[in-house]
Write a protein that holds these residues in place. Structure first.
Motif, PDB file in Angstrom:
ATOM      1  N   ALA A  40       0.831  -1.204   0.000  1.00 18.48           N
ATOM      2  CA  ALA A  40       0.000   0.000   0.000  1.00 18.48           C
ATOM      3  C   ALA A  40       0.863   1.250   0.000  1.00 18.48           C
ATOM      4  O   ALA A  40       0.448   2.313  -0.440  1.00 18.48           O
ATOM      5  CB  ALA A  40      -0.930  -0.003   1.208  1.00 18.48           C
ATOM      6  N   PHE A  41       2.089   1.121   0.474  1.00 22.30           N
ATOM      7  CA  PHE A  41       2.990   2.268   0.525  1.00 22.30           C
ATOM      8  C   PHE A  41       3.236   2.839  -0.858  1.00 22.30           C
ATOM      9  O   PHE A  41       3.347   4.044  -1.038  1.00 22.30           O
ATOM     10  CB  PHE A  41       4.320   1.838   1.162  1.00 22.30           C
ATOM     11  N   ASP A  42       3.290   1.932  -1.848  1.00 23.08           N
ATOM     12  CA  ASP A  42       3.486   2.412  -3.212  1.00 23.08           C
ATOM     13  C   ASP A  42       2.350   3.334  -3.620  1.00 23.08           C
ATOM     14  O   ASP A  42       2.537   4.250  -4.417  1.00 23.08           O
ATOM     15  CB  ASP A  42       3.557   1.234  -4.184  1.00 23.08           C
ATOM     16  N   LEU A  43       1.163   3.080  -3.087  1.00 25.41           N
ATOM     17  CA  LEU A  43       0.032   3.925  -3.441  1.00 25.41           C
ATOM     18  C   LEU A  43       0.173   5.305  -2.814  1.00 25.41           C
ATOM     19  O   LEU A  43      -0.274   6.305  -3.371  1.00 25.41           O
ATOM     20  CB  LEU A  43      -1.277   3.276  -3.001  1.00 25.41           C
ATOM     21  N   VAL A  44       0.788   5.348  -1.641  1.00 27.26           N
ATOM     22  CA  VAL A  44       1.046   6.649  -1.030  1.00 27.26           C
ATOM     23  C   VAL A  44       1.987   7.449  -1.927  1.00 27.26           C
ATOM     24  O   VAL A  44       1.769   8.628  -2.198  1.00 27.26           O
ATOM     25  CB  VAL A  44       1.648   6.490   0.382  1.00 27.26           C
ATOM     26  N   ILE A  45       3.041   6.760  -2.395  1.00 30.50           N
ATOM     27  CA  ILE A  45       3.963   7.419  -3.325  1.00 30.50           C
ATOM     28  C   ILE A  45       3.219   7.867  -4.569  1.00 30.50           C
ATOM     29  O   ILE A  45       3.439   8.972  -5.085  1.00 30.50           O
ATOM     30  CB  ILE A  45       5.094   6.452  -3.715  1.00 30.50           C
ATOM     31  N   LEU A  46       2.320   6.993  -5.035  1.00 38.39           N
ATOM     32  CA  LEU A  46       1.523   7.323  -6.212  1.00 38.39           C
ATOM     33  C   LEU A  46       0.771   8.626  -5.993  1.00 38.39           C
ATOM     34  O   LEU A  46       0.755   9.517  -6.830  1.00 38.39           O
ATOM     35  CB  LEU A  46       0.552   6.182  -6.490  1.00 38.39           C
ATOM     36  N   LEU A  47       0.155   8.736  -4.838  1.00 31.91           N
ATOM     37  CA  LEU A  47      -0.626   9.926  -4.540  1.00 31.91           C
ATOM     38  C   LEU A  47       0.267  11.156  -4.456  1.00 31.91           C
ATOM     39  O   LEU A  47      -0.025  12.202  -5.045  1.00 31.91           O
ATOM     40  CB  LEU A  47      -1.381   9.738  -3.219  1.00 31.91           C
ATOM     41  N   VAL A  48       1.360  11.028  -3.718  1.00 27.14           N
ATOM     42  CA  VAL A  48       2.256  12.178  -3.542  1.00 27.14           C
ATOM     43  C   VAL A  48       2.825  12.636  -4.880  1.00 27.14           C
ATOM     44  O   VAL A  48       2.788  13.814  -5.224  1.00 27.14           O
ATOM     45  CB  VAL A  48       3.400  11.818  -2.574  1.00 27.14           C
TER      46      VAL A  48
END
Lengths: 130, 167, 512
Positions: free
Chosen positions: C410-418
């Motif tokens: 899910a961390f990759d999705l945080v990066i995606l958002l940022v």
């Protein structure tokens, strides 16, 4: 008192407009032309472009009809826009163009004209093309 | 077409300068903390490029700030479907971001099928679609399809989360 | 390395049922994406990057190539048929093509665009097949210093030449390089910019970055500025051309190709310059110059050919040197990296069959595109009526799905958002996206070459210009950096031009 006409740049819409002009002249009232779009997509061929609106303006002006043309784009469907306009301006008559649909078409598509016919508070005049 | 250029916007672009400057400082500080014994086989060391990048960012930040204060502005990107006359439509973006964040929170414990549904449904709603039920069904279908599709077609097992056992 | 036999082998691979199917998928996707507003081949390839983890490299690249070429075809359909064409890369085609459509000649416009694209694409790909090995032969003799210099040149050329603001281009490049720094240093193994987060130790996955910047950023940006008043698509039947149309089109096709390919191959070329050059040339050479501005078929034929030839040209440095010169090529390069394939001159030797299969499928793809675009153009136009909520929600959905599936984190999705927010901000403030993605992709490689260079020279900075080619390139770099100052001096004597038109163009009369 106004007459509201739901316009689309199609034969049915043109027929409705012609009839609406006749009605407006007969009762000497203002004509409110509604041409709306959901605004959902980039292309909506039912939404009149500048040129078409201009030619309608000219036509109504030369015929001496008191008129207002509105093109709401608010994410509502056409029936809702026409009904809204009718209610807001206390319409005495709504004029719409009717398209022949197959029975299946009526079922799947949820006809705009059907909804206007059933939900309008005032008389509705449905006109066919040609 | 450039009605985005009000006085406030000029200041908004200074935010970019700030960001660039902050990034530069960050890169610099981080690189500074690296341990670099001089080595013959690597005279450049792991610090050099970060320092260069940091310097570049800070210089750009300063120059950009000067440029903005002098009245320069970046041209917002146009496109066929883009209407730059009005400011950003936050009523659309924030719910979109919200749906996105919800997905991030839900994906691991509630599973992809649920979180994906929330993501798609939330997104179409944020973008203005009014066909609530139809959209909900499409969302669920999409999530299920991709769930199975990725597993069967690509061998990637998305989390099943709460629906473990049912799927 | 016999070009002909390698190419034949490539065809053999590309024509296997599975690869052919991927070619078909690619061209269909590419055309659809080219037609639809707000999308583009770069974004589509980025969205599909995660899928590559499960596909054979050959199949994946065949599909990407199809998408790349398809995007050109689809884009011209839209710019011809939309009654108010906007700013797209096919803006030159729109000048005459749109006028032709409004005058009832949409079918001819579409036909000349499609056939011209096919001609140019085929010739361009043939040139690619011939030139790339030559470039490779030359490049293999380069050492780290020269290679470093070339990469710096490529970066600078894209940053400093394209786009309206070099300063912002450099800012974007800086950000990209910084993003590329995150993770472990390749030589010493030390962690940089990870802030103690173990998940960042491997660096930011290029796939996630590409998807975030291209897909999420773009989707958010367009969603924030959706055009509210709908447009019309000019109705059209099947595209076709009359005899005089053919006569007037074939030379512009060839001339357009001649313009497009070299510019596409140059690091700073891009597709805008050759299409404008083609337009201006056709206007000069036309026997019907008065038609320009009202729908001259040469004005569609030439630029369209130039566009497609430039696309083929772009692939030359991409495959031969590992240098991308536009966004789609950059994303395809990211795909190479994610497969663990090192792009660069050695690509032809280490992955020969893959590259030749790719080139062969470009020919096939071109042919397929002609077939699906010529008769089906009206159908593609219908795509323009697709409701946007589904379109952009779909982009976000697949972007999320893709980014997540890379590592199931899910961390990759945080990066995606940022990073998606970063992409949004960049589009808002006019920071070009291409330098950033190039910085992310090329940054680590440039650093590697730099360190190798200085390692070879044992720390002596003179090692940087130890090879004659490197020196030559630094001279070019110097020229590029000094050019704007020289240009400003020249410009003092001329009135300010619109940034789109070359100073001597007569094309100014197209604006209504």
């Amino acid at each position: 008192m106004t007459i509201v006409v739901g316009y689309v740049p199609t034969p049915e819409g043109e027929a409705a407009l012609t009839q609406a002009i006749a009605e407006a002249r007969r009762s000497s009232t203002t004509l409110l032309v509604i041409n709306s779009s959901r605004g959902d997509a980039l292309v909506d061929n039912r939404y009149a472009q500048e040129q078409e609106i201009q030619s309608i303006e000219d036509r109504l002006a030369t015929q001496g009809i008191d008129h207002v043309i509105k093109q709401p784009v608010r994410g509502h469907d056409a029936a809702a826009e026409v009904l809204d306009a009718a209610e807001e301006h206390n319409a005495e008559l709504i004029v719409i163009g009717l398209r022949r649909r197959t029975p299946v078409g009526k079922l799947i598509m949820g006809s705009v004209s059907q909804r206007i016919l059933l939900e309008a508070d005032c008389p509705v005049l449905a006109v066919k093309a040609g | 077409m450039t009605s985005l250029t009000t006085g406030l916007k000029g200041r908004a672009e200074l935010g970019v300068s700030l960001l660039l400057g902050a990034a530069g400082v960050l890169v610099f500080l981080d690189a500074n903390g690296l341990v670099t014994p001089y080595s013959k086989s690597d005279p450049v060391g792991p610090k050099t490029v970060p320092f260069i990048v940091a310097g570049m960012l800070v210089v750009c930040a300063v120059l950009l700030a000067i440029n903005v204060l002098r009245g320069g502005k970046g041209e917002a990107e146009g496109g066929e479907d883009v209407d730059l006359e009005h400011p950003a439509d936050w009523k659309t973006i924030l719910p979109l971001a919200g749906a996105f964040i919800l997905n991030i929170l839900l994906v691991d414990w509630a599973g992809w099928v649920i979180s994906g549904t929330v993501l798609f449904w939330g997104s179409v709603l944020a973008l203005g679609s009014r066909h609530y039920v139809r959209d909900g069904l499409i969302s669920v279908a999409l999530s299920l399809l991709t769930f199975y599709g990725f597993y069967l077609g690509l061998g990637i097992a998305l989390p099943a989360g709460l629906l473990e056992g049912i799927l | 390395m016999d070009v002909w036999s390698s190419l034949m082998d490539g065809f053999a691979t590309a024509l296997t049922p599975m690869n052919f199917m991927y070619a078909v998928i690619g061209v269909i996707l590419g055309t659809a994406v080219g037609v639809l507003p707000g999308l583009g081949p770069a974004m589509t390839v980025a969205l599909l990057l995660p899928v590559t983890y499960a596909l054979e490299p050959t199949s994946a690249f065949i599909m990407f190539a199809g998408i790349y070429y398809g995007g050109m075809y689809g884009g011209s359909t839209t710019s011809i048929l939309l009654n108010t064409p906007g700013e797209s890369s096919s803006v030159v085609t729109a000048i005459e093509g749109n006028k032709m459509a409004k005058a009832g000649r949409a079918a001819q416009a579409l036909a000349t665009a499609a056939i011209g694209s096919f001609v140019a694409g085929t010739i361009g790909t043939a040139l690619l097949a011939v030139c790339a090995p030559i470039v490779v032969k030359f490049a293999v003799s380069l050492g780290a210093p020269s290679y470093f210099a070339i990469m710096v040149l490529a970066l600078l050329a894209v940053t400093a030449v394209l786009g309206s603001s070099r300063l912002r281009g450099f800012a974007s490049l800086g950000l990209g390089l910084a993003i590329g720094l995150v993770g472990m240093d390749s030589v010493t193994g030390q962690r940089r910019l990870t802030f103690g987060q173990p998940l960042l130790a491997d660096g930011l996955d290029i796939v996630v970055v590409a998807v975030a910047i291209f897909a999420v950023g773009e989707a958010l940006w367009v969603a924030a500025h959706l055009r509210r008043t709908p447009l019309h698509a000019i109705p059209v039947g099947q595209p076709w051309m009359g005899k005089s149309d053919w006569k007037r089109s074939w030379k512009p096709w060839l001339r357009g190709t001649a313009f497009g390919f070299p510019f596409g191959a140059l690091p700073a070329g891009g597709a805008e310059i050759p299409t404008f050059l083609s337009y201006v040339t056709e206007k000069r050479l036309s026997k019907h110059p008065e038609e320009f501005g009202k729908g001259a078929i040469e004005g569609v034929a030439g630029p369209e050919a130039a566009n497609n030839a430039a696309a083929a040209g772009t692939l030359t440095p991409m495959l031969a040197l590992g240098l991308p010169t536009n966004a789609t090529a950059a994303v395809m390069l990211a795909a190479f990296t994610s497969y663990g394939i090192q792009p660069g001159p050695q690509l032809f030797t280490s992955q020969g069959p893959l590259v030749w299969a790719l080139i062969a499928s470009l020919f096939i793809g071109n042919f397929l595109l002609l077939i699906i675009n010529l008769p089906l153009a009206p159908m593609w136009a219908k795509l323009l009526q697709l409701p946007r909520p589904y379109l952009y929600a779909g982009i976000l959905f697949f972007a999320t799905l893709g980014a997540y599936s890379v590592n199931l984190q899910a961390f990759d999705l945080v990066i995606l958002l940022v990073l998606g927010a970063l992409g949004f901000m960049m589009r808002r403030f006019g920071l070009p996206v291409l330098p950033l993605i190039l910085g992310v992709i090329l940054g680590p490689r440039i650093e590697g070459q730099l360190r190798k260079t200085l390692q070879l020279s044992a720390g002596d900075p003179a090692g940087l210009w130890s090879e004659p080619i490197a020196v030559g390139i630094y001279v070019i770099i110097g020229l590029i950096l000094l050019w704007p100052f020289a240009y400003k001096l020249i410009r003092r004597n001329r009135p300010k031009n619109s940034p789109l038109l070359p100073a001597n163009s007569g094309a100014a009369d197209y604006s209504d």
